[in-house]
Write an enzyme that holds these catalytic residues in place. Sequence first.
Site, PDB file in Angstrom:
ATOM      1  N   HIS A  80     -46.583  17.867 -17.293  1.00  0.00           N
ATOM      2  CA  HIS A  80     -48.013  18.117 -17.438  1.00  0.00           C
ATOM      3  C   HIS A  80     -48.723  17.078 -16.571  1.00  0.00           C
ATOM      4  O   HIS A  80     -48.301  15.912 -16.533  1.00  0.00           O
ATOM      5  CB  HIS A  80     -48.472  17.981 -18.894  1.00  0.00           C
ATOM      6  N   GLU A 107     -46.070  24.607 -16.614  1.00  0.00           N
ATOM      7  CA  GLU A 107     -46.714  25.818 -17.121  1.00  0.00           C
ATOM      8  C   GLU A 107     -48.226  25.658 -17.072  1.00  0.00           C
ATOM      9  O   GLU A 107     -48.896  25.614 -18.102  1.00  0.00           O
ATOM     10  CB  GLU A 107     -46.228  26.173 -18.546  1.00  0.00           C
TER      11      GLU A 107
END
Length: 337
Positions: free
Chosen positions: A252, A290
């Site tokens: 992230h 993601e």
Amino acid sequence: MPFDAASQPLSLPRWHNLKAEEGDGWLSLNLDGRPLIQLHLEPGDTLHAHVRSLCQERAMQALWAACYWLLSRDPTRQRLALHTVACVPEALASGLLLATEQPGVLLCERASFWQLPQPWLGTATGDAYPQLMQLSDGKRHPRRPPKPRGEVYRRFDARLGAWISLRTLEIDQDVERFNRWQNNPRVEKFWQEAGSLEQHRQYLAKLEADPHALTLIGCFDDQPFAYFEAYWAKEDRIAPFYTAGDYDRGIHMLVGEETHRGPHKVASWLSALVHYLFLDDPRTQRVVAEPRADNGRMIGYMHDQCFHCEKEFDFPHKRAALMILGRERFFDHCKLV
């Protein structure tokens, strides 16, 4: 980049006193004012470098420095051929140089060079932690090593003329900075983690206690500019959406400082982050992410660094794009300098 005697010398990680003199077809490197290696160069599809002199007391350093310098000058160059009569077993044992059928000729492959853990990892070893499988929350995965503390990665980015480094987040030191970044409307749009200082302290404390997650601060010239989370994908919420390998890592990413935005900065820190994760455990074969499927700018930056979009899928809180970068592809196509 062409060999140019007038161009600025590159810096090497933790070798602040490496200097070069270059001319038409030759290169001389000096470390701490002492001659290190002298080369005669023959450009071509494979650059041939003939060793004219070599500091025997620092032979491994000398060969490493020569490979680094020549590969960094041309990020598209895939291999070097070093012609030398010196025998440096450590260079062959480490994978820095590869033997050929031609006596006295050794190859340095870009894809092999950038997989060497030192000096990028500093005091960390890059060795594989023993594999012992365990179950947690119904998921079978390898036991993870203790988390590192302090600086875990450092490299000089010649294109930016700056040091890119990664260190572990320290809550007391970094929570106010993290709080400011998360409350930036640009960041909140994608992270959705705006909140109070105490909420963010609890958020970071939870991650600190989680063996599958590692929180990192990215720095340019030792000035913090970004926050990263690295996680083992097998134990993460992403695992049900693809066939996660035992040592896949996920990321992230958050750039908090406005002055460090832009594609040239992303190319530096994203390649550094991925490089660190592949070096941290040689068994890691994929790095995944993601981002929100509508975050076209970030997805585009990731494509530029050789990630590919496997598919889109639905988390409970967002529509996500599954971005994957394989180890072989990264080292075959990386343009690290």
